[in-house]
Motif scaffolding. Structure first.
Motif, PDB file in Angstrom:
ATOM      1  N   UNK A 405      63.890  18.323  33.822  1.00 49.33           N
ATOM      2  CA  UNK A 405      62.654  18.911  34.341  1.00 49.33           C
ATOM      3  C   UNK A 405      61.859  17.870  35.112  1.00 49.33           C
ATOM      4  N   UNK A 406      61.714  16.680  34.556  1.00 47.99           N
ATOM      5  CA  UNK A 406      60.972  15.619  35.232  1.00 47.99           C
ATOM      6  C   UNK A 406      61.597  15.263  36.574  1.00 47.99           C
ATOM      7  N   UNK A 407      62.915  15.235  36.614  1.00 42.28           N
ATOM      8  CA  UNK A 407      63.580  14.884  37.874  1.00 42.28           C
ATOM      9  C   UNK A 407      63.355  15.954  38.932  1.00 42.28           C
ATOM     10  N   UNK A 408      63.399  17.225  38.535  1.00 35.22           N
ATOM     11  CA  UNK A 408      63.177  18.307  39.496  1.00 35.22           C
ATOM     12  C   UNK A 408      61.730  18.313  39.993  1.00 35.22           C
ATOM     13  N   UNK A 409      60.799  18.052  39.092  1.00 37.08           N
ATOM     14  CA  UNK A 409      59.376  18.029  39.472  1.00 37.08           C
ATOM     15  C   UNK A 409      59.098  16.862  40.416  1.00 37.08           C
ATOM     16  N   UNK A 410      59.648  15.684  40.118  1.00 37.54           N
ATOM     17  CA  UNK A 410      59.458  14.529  40.993  1.00 37.54           C
ATOM     18  C   UNK A 410      60.055  14.799  42.373  1.00 37.54           C
ATOM     19  N   UNK A 411      61.231  15.437  42.400  1.00 32.76           N
ATOM     20  CA  UNK A 411      61.889  15.742  43.672  1.00 32.76           C
ATOM     21  C   UNK A 411      61.053  16.693  44.529  1.00 32.76           C
ATOM     22  N   UNK A 412      60.592  17.786  43.926  1.00 28.98           N
ATOM     23  CA  UNK A 412      59.882  18.778  44.739  1.00 28.98           C
ATOM     24  C   UNK A 412      58.520  18.248  45.177  1.00 28.98           C
ATOM     25  N   UNK A 413      57.930  17.343  44.417  1.00 29.37           N
ATOM     26  CA  UNK A 413      56.706  16.688  44.883  1.00 29.37           C
ATOM     27  C   UNK A 413      56.977  15.853  46.133  1.00 29.37           C
ATOM     28  N   UNK A 414      58.121  15.183  46.149  1.00 29.58           N
ATOM     29  CA  UNK A 414      58.492  14.414  47.337  1.00 29.58           C
ATOM     30  C   UNK A 414      58.752  15.327  48.534  1.00 29.58           C
ATOM     31  N   UNK A 415      59.419  16.448  48.293  1.00 35.77           N
ATOM     32  CA  UNK A 415      59.678  17.403  49.377  1.00 35.77           C
ATOM     33  C   UNK A 415      58.359  17.937  49.936  1.00 35.77           C
ATOM     34  N   UNK A 416      57.434  18.289  49.038  1.00 32.46           N
ATOM     35  CA  UNK A 416      56.129  18.805  49.483  1.00 32.46           C
ATOM     36  C   UNK A 416      55.395  17.770  50.326  1.00 32.46           C
ATOM     37  N   UNK A 417      55.413  16.514  49.894  1.00 37.43           N
ATOM     38  CA  UNK A 417      54.775  15.454  50.673  1.00 37.43           C
ATOM     39  C   UNK A 417      55.445  15.320  52.043  1.00 37.43           C
ATOM     40  N   UNK A 418      56.764  15.437  52.064  1.00 35.70           N
ATOM     41  CA  UNK A 418      57.511  15.358  53.323  1.00 35.70           C
ATOM     42  C   UNK A 418      57.094  16.465  54.296  1.00 35.70           C
ATOM     43  N   UNK A 419      56.876  17.675  53.796  1.00 40.33           N
ATOM     44  CA  UNK A 419      56.483  18.783  54.679  1.00 40.33           C
ATOM     45  C   UNK A 419      55.079  18.594  55.248  1.00 40.33           C
ATOM     46  N   UNK A 420      54.275  17.722  54.611  1.00 40.85           N
ATOM     47  CA  UNK A 420      52.937  17.423  55.130  1.00 40.85           C
ATOM     48  C   UNK A 420      52.949  16.329  56.192  1.00 40.85           C
ATOM     49  N   UNK A 421      54.107  15.746  56.428  1.00 41.65           N
ATOM     50  CA  UNK A 421      54.238  14.645  57.380  1.00 41.65           C
ATOM     51  C   UNK A 421      53.670  14.975  58.766  1.00 41.65           C
ATOM     52  N   UNK A 422      54.018  16.112  59.400  1.00 46.79           N
ATOM     53  CA  UNK A 422      53.477  16.382  60.740  1.00 46.79           C
ATOM     54  C   UNK A 422      51.948  16.432  60.763  1.00 46.79           C
ATOM     55  N   UNK A 423      51.355  17.009  59.721  1.00 45.99           N
ATOM     56  CA  UNK A 423      49.895  17.101  59.649  1.00 45.99           C
ATOM     57  C   UNK A 423      49.275  15.715  59.476  1.00 45.99           C
ATOM     58  N   UNK A 424      49.829  14.916  58.559  1.00 45.60           N
ATOM     59  CA  UNK A 424      49.278  13.590  58.285  1.00 45.60           C
ATOM     60  C   UNK A 424      49.500  12.649  59.472  1.00 45.60           C
ATOM     61  N   UNK A 425      50.605  12.831  60.171  1.00 48.40           N
ATOM     62  CA  UNK A 425      50.859  12.042  61.380  1.00 48.40           C
ATOM     63  C   UNK A 425      49.791  12.331  62.438  1.00 48.40           C
ATOM     64  N   UNK A 426      49.446  13.600  62.568  1.00 44.21           N
ATOM     65  CA  UNK A 426      48.412  14.011  63.527  1.00 44.21           C
ATOM     66  C   UNK A 426      47.057  13.399  63.167  1.00 44.21           C
ATOM     67  N   UNK A 427      46.815  13.218  61.852  1.00 43.48           N
ATOM     68  CA  UNK A 427      45.541  12.661  61.385  1.00 43.48           C
ATOM     69  C   UNK A 427      45.510  11.137  61.391  1.00 43.48           C
ATOM     70  N   UNK A 428      46.615  10.495  61.782  1.00 41.36           N
ATOM     71  CA  UNK A 428      46.660   9.040  61.784  1.00 41.36           C
ATOM     72  C   UNK A 428      46.771   8.444  60.400  1.00 41.36           C
ATOM     73  N   UNK A 429      47.472   9.153  59.506  1.00 41.07           N
ATOM     74  CA  UNK A 429      47.595   8.706  58.110  1.00 41.07           C
ATOM     75  C   UNK A 429      49.025   8.287  57.771  1.00 41.07           C
ATOM     76  N   UNK A 430      49.734   7.721  58.737  1.00 45.22           N
ATOM     77  CA  UNK A 430      51.127   7.329  58.504  1.00 45.22           C
ATOM     78  C   UNK A 430      51.234   6.227  57.446  1.00 45.22           C
ATOM     79  N   UNK A 431      50.356   5.234  57.525  1.00 51.14           N
ATOM     80  CA  UNK A 431      50.380   4.132  56.548  1.00 51.14           C
ATOM     81  C   UNK A 431      50.101   4.675  55.154  1.00 51.14           C
ATOM     82  N   UNK A 432      49.078   5.525  55.030  1.00 53.09           N
ATOM     83  CA  UNK A 432      48.734   6.101  53.728  1.00 53.09           C
ATOM     84  C   UNK A 432      49.879   6.961  53.191  1.00 53.09           C
ATOM     85  N   UNK A 433      50.515   7.702  54.080  1.00 49.33           N
ATOM     86  CA  UNK A 433      51.662   8.533  53.699  1.00 49.33           C
ATOM     87  C   UNK A 433      52.774   7.663  53.109  1.00 49.33           C
TER      88      UNK A 433
END
Length: 549
Positions: A405-433
């Motif tokens: 369960x922990x491994x699946x939760x950690x994985x999907x959190x990473x996937x969710x963060x990855x899908x936010x990449x285009x938005x965060x890139x637009x905001x200039x938050x690449x370093x924070x990402x």
């Protein structure tokens, strides 16, 4: 004699190992940091260490850019939140939901408006020009930015962090988990990178709505059903996206009051009265200081049916399949609304039925995750930031001691963060990402499957102060099932490849959004796989006990 003492030592080591692996995220740096605080005299300090570290991380993220920085004339979410403070402090309530809808008209429920009013009043004491009607539009001074960042921090300190701490303590106490184990789980939830980057980087107040949902869950755990109804209505009153949880919350409350174990009229009446009174309290000022048209307008503004099936690229069914099937060319707006309603109802229905027939407390995170993910994947007008809604109950599963369960939760959190990449890139938050991705995964021990065993021990995610075998020190945060191992590792390889393409390769002129669409397609595939796994767990555990969580 030496053989006897060796056997005792071996048995003692096995006991230590057994007790350690029962903790959440055993064999991780996060566990290591809090392990020295296990003595009773030191346990109180763990909570404050976690809180201080969580605040430092949020403040560091807040030093970066934000949505719409320097990008007029509309700017972005930062300006939207500031403008709502301007509207609510400068105009009478009767005009809040009618004023200048072409700019950043108020389109959230009343509690957001009251929240904006309170913060706007506080800010006006510091500098009244920040929220002066019309003339303050697009204002971006350093002191205003600092004030706005602090308001998010204070909102999270009141609404989200205490709720999470109580939740992990409740689960830990009822599962006989050590206090340090409870604090490790709490820290894992509080360091979820997606919420930190959206609220404290991009800039929003999702922590208020999500915190009220966690308070709802806490009251359900304590069997305070009327208070649970009040908290959930307040979450709906802050952001309409809390509707993603509503089928499961309704099914649980209705089952506990009218079905399981029998019909309980006082409880049923208490829930109904609490719900109606809370809705009445939220909308009463709109009616008292205006008229009934205010309520109608606020409801109309809250549900954006005129905006289309989706706006920006998002990792859900409609956006990804729209590449092949041009829905907006083939179907009318009303037809698309109906198809979204139908597919969402079908997708969330199993969660609704299971939680109604088996209203068990420990099933709530699984049911809420399945239901809200169904809304994210199939409902109408979904934004990329909306992934925070299903991420909340998913992240609460960090309280599990099941390695899979922990491994699946950690994985999907990473996937969710990855899908936010285009938005965060637009905001200039690449370093924070990048830093939040690395920090959160390192703390949870999620790099152990790529960490060579010859590296120094301080670089490897293992219990540096606990007496445990090396095989646990080098155990990866991957599930035992080979199928899921292949899926997870393959998805990480694809994420890295898409990042490299997005950073260093110009997209074809005919397909300028191809890297964003690739991000959405991969995210959608991973979300769907996790959603089906979550449903399997929900069905499998319907007759289980809390200790099997």
């Amino acid at each position: 004699m030496s053989g006897s003492s060796g056997a005792v030592a071996s048995e003692k080591g096995q006991d230590t190992r057994r007790s350690c692996v029962e903790e959440s995220f055993f064999a991780s740096p996060l566990y290591d940091f809090l392990y020295p605080l296990r003595p009773v005299a030191n346990q109180w300090s763990a909570k404050y260490i976690i809180l201080i570290f969580a605040l430092i991380v949020r403040l560091a993220v807040g030093l970066g850019g934000y949505s719409g920085k320097g990008k007029g004339p509309l700017f972005g979410d930062f300006e939207a939140q500031r403008h709502w403070m301007e509207i609510t402090t400068c105009l009478p309530i009767s005009r809040w939901y009618f004023y200048d809808l072409e700019y950043w008209g108020l389109d959230y429920p009343p509690l957001t408006a009251y929240h904006s009013y309170i913060l706007g009043r506080l800010g006006s004491f510091v500098n009244a020009t920040w929220f002066k009607l019309n003339t303050s539009r697009g204002f971006e001074s350093i002191d205003l930015k600092s004030f706005m960042r602090i308001t998010v921090l204070l909102s999270e300190l009141v609404c989200y962090i205490p709720a999470v701490m109580y939740f992990t303590r409740w689960i830990g106490r009822h599962r006989n988990q050590s206090p340090i184990g409870q604090y490790v789980a709490c820290a894992a939830i509080l360091f979820q990178p997606s919420l930190i980057l959206i609220d404290h980087g991009h800039f929003q107040y999702n922590c208020v709505m999500l915190g009220l949902v966690v308070y709802t869950i806490n009251n359900l755990l304590d069997e305070f059903y009327g208070f649970a109804a009040i908290c959930f209505v307040l979450s709906l009153g802050f952001k309409q996206m809390a509707l993603y949880y509503s089928p499961v919350i309704f099914a649980y409350l209705f089952s506990r009051s009218a079905y399981y174990p029998r019909f309980n009229f006082p409880r049923f009446a208490g829930i109904a009265i609490a719900t109606l009174l809370t809705f009445g309290a939220l909308y009463a000022p709109l009616c008292l200081f205006g008229d009934f048209r205010n309520i109608i307008q606020s409801v109309y503004r809250v549900f954006p049916f005129s905006r289309g099936i989706f706006e920006d690229k998002v990792a859900n069914f409609w956006c990804v399949t729209n590449v092949i099937i041009k829905y907006r060319e083939l179907y009318t707006q009303k037809q698309l609304q109906f198809y979204c309603l139908l597919t969402t109802a079908i997708a969330q229905f199993p969660a609704f039925i299971i939680i109604f027939l088996y209203p068990k407390k420990f099933l709530l995170p699984y049911a809420l995750a399945a239901c809200s993910m169904a809304f994210f994947l199939f409902s109408f007008q979904v934004h990329e930031k909306t992934i925070l809604v299903p991420l909340l109950p998913i992240t609460l599963l960090h309280i599990s001691t099941n390695w899979d369960v922990l491994s699946m939760v950690a994985w999907i959190n990473n996937v969710a963060l990855f899908t936010l990449w285009p938005l965060l890139k637009k905001d200039g938050l690449l370093l924070q990402y990048a830093i939040m991705f690395l920090l959160s995964n390192w703390l949870l021990g999620n790099f152990s499957f790529v960490t060579p065993t010859f590296l120094p021990k301080f670089l490897t995610p293992g219990p540096s102060v606990s007496d445990v075998a090396d095989d646990y020190r080098r155990r990866s945060l991957l599930p035992k099932n080979i199928f899921w191992r292949i899926i997870i590792v393959s998805s990480y390889v694809c994420m890295a490849f898409i990042h490299l393409l997005d950073l260093y390769v110009q997209p074809p002129r005919n397909y300028p959004d191809i890297w964003v669409l690739a991000t959405c397609a991969l995210g959608f595939a991973c979300f769907t796989a996790f959603w089906l796994w979550n449903y399997y767990q929900l069905y499998r555990m319907r007759n289980s006990s809390l200790n099997e969580l």
